[in-house]
Design a protein around this motif. Structure first.
Motif, short mmCIF file in Angstrom:
data_model
loop_
_atom_site.label_atom_id
_atom_site.label_comp_id
_atom_site.label_asym_id
_atom_site.label_seq_id
_atom_site.Cartn_x
_atom_site.Cartn_y
_atom_site.Cartn_z
N ASP A 1 -1.49 -2.54 -4.11
CA ASP A 1 -1.82 -1.12 -4.06
C ASP A 1 -0.52 -0.37 -4.33
OD1 ASP A 1 -4.43 -1.71 -3.73
OD2 ASP A 1 -4.61 -0.95 -1.69
N HIS B 1 -3.15 -4.35 2.25
CA HIS B 1 -4.56 -3.97 2.08
C HIS B 1 -5.11 -3.22 3.29
CE1 HIS B 1 -8.37 -3.81 0.08
NE2 HIS B 1 -8.97 -4.66 0.87
N ASP C 1 0.83 -1.21 0.00
CA ASP C 1 0.00 0.00 0.00
C ASP C 1 0.87 1.26 0.00
OD1 ASP C 1 -1.26 -2.34 1.73
OD2 ASP C 1 -2.88 -1.32 0.68
ZN LIG Z 1 -5.89 -2.61 -0.96
#
Ligand SMILES: [Zn+2]
Ligand SMILES: [Fe+2]
Length: 335
Positions: free
Chosen positions: A82, A252, A47
């Protein structure tokens, strides 16, 4: 699930090591292993490629400082998805590749492959597919970015490998969503089934390594707001259990976690503190742990024949949690 092990249980179990740690052996951990040809150093973030890059830049600076202070020669980076929030103008030619991947995690410090997997934000058309851009970037010469496919596996190191890694795409189809054409697209049900068949076939192959690691963007179990993932619990969790995966690595939820479950061979590790805005945890580590923290940071995995060592580091490179795991699955908390 038979309920979780308490933090206290872990502390008791790891008393001997904790006593040792309190004598001051921990701060020199990385240094004492630097240059040791028999262990391998991986750093991971999840992320990370956020639109407001302030926190990403801080965490990246912490990673660089950590590697330099400990003379750490990294053998791999894991980019846990991400990877790109927001627009990626130009796709594979986007300037963000240089400014927020190549420059923040530079080859001069991290001279190693960066194994990447796809998160839900990578599955947004902005307006073109970032998934296609990330797969294309990996095909360029002279890049450390490794993403040969949306799901893939590798052994590490190439000679006398110690670990088998299975990298998965956890972007499962929504139960009632129209397939694939929307901005936030996912795997199709057919791709979900194909990946599951591939995963089973990979796991059925005779394993040549003492360790098995599975990584994907979405957690199977999480104390964060995304919580436990019904589809992954149904599709993947029984396979991790059956094949005694040592680690399941995810991001996440924007925090750092380590969850253990009584009788489960797999340690669930989340490293989602790479730069995106932090989330507030929904379940406290005292209830299900041993560790969950709303914190920016990165994680350090050391791989040696006798044990894996996983350290969660905050954005300044200070260790905030750690544990070791032996090939036969014994977990000890470093605290
Ligand atoms: Zn995510
Ligand atoms: Fe995220």
């Amino acid at each position: 699930m038979n309920g979780s092990l308490s933090r206290r249980g872990f502390l008791r179990q790891s008393f001997a090591f904790s006593a040792l740690a309190s004598l001051g052996s921990l701060p020199s951990f990385a240094k004492s292993h630097a240059g040791n040809a028999e262990s391998f150093q991986w750093l991971m973030i999840g992320d990370w490629g956020y639109e407001n890059a302030t926190a990403q830049e801080q965490v990246a600076a912490g990673m660089r400082a950590y590697a330099q202070q400990h003379s750490l020669k990294t053998d791999a980076l894991l980019m846990l998805g991400d990877n790109w929030y927001g627009e990626l103008p130009g796709g594979v030619d986007s300037p963000r590749w240089k400014t927020h991947f190549e420059d923040l995690y530079p080859k001069s410090i991290f001279d190693c492959p960066a194994y990447a997997i796809l998160g839900n934000h990578d599955y947004q058309r902005m307006p073109e597919s970032k998934v296609e851009a990330e797969l294309a970037y990996a095909k360029r010469g002279n890049t450390r970015w490794i993403m040969p496919a949306r799901w893939y596996s590798f052994e590490f190191p190439a000679k006398n490998p110690l670990v088998t890694v299975i990298a998965l795409d956890s972007n499962m189809p929504h139960a009632n969503a129209a397939p694939a054409k929307s901005v936030n697209f996912t795997l199709t049900p057919e791709e979900q089934a194909a990946q599951l068949r591939w995963l089973k076939a990979e796991l059925e192959k005779p394993r040549r390594t003492p360790y098995l690691i599975v990584m994907a963007h979405h957690p199977i179990y999480s104390n964060g707001p995304h919580g436990d993932h019904k589809v992954l619990i149904a599709d993947w969790e029984p396979l991790l259990r059956e094949h005694k995966a040592h680690l399941y690595l995810a991001g996440h939820d924007h925090d750092l976690q380590h969850l253990e479950f009584e009788g489960h061979p797999t340690s669930f590790v989340m490293s989602g503190g790479g730069g995106a805005d932090l989330y507030t945890l929904k379940i406290d580590e005292a209830q299900r742990g041993p560790y969950a923290a709303k914190a920016y940071g990165f994680s350090h995995l050391q791989i040696a024949a006798d044990k894996l060592t996983l350290l969660h580091m905050d954005q300044t490179g200070r260790m905030i949690h750690g544990f070791t795991k032996t090939p036969d699955g014994q977990v000890k908390i470093l605290s």
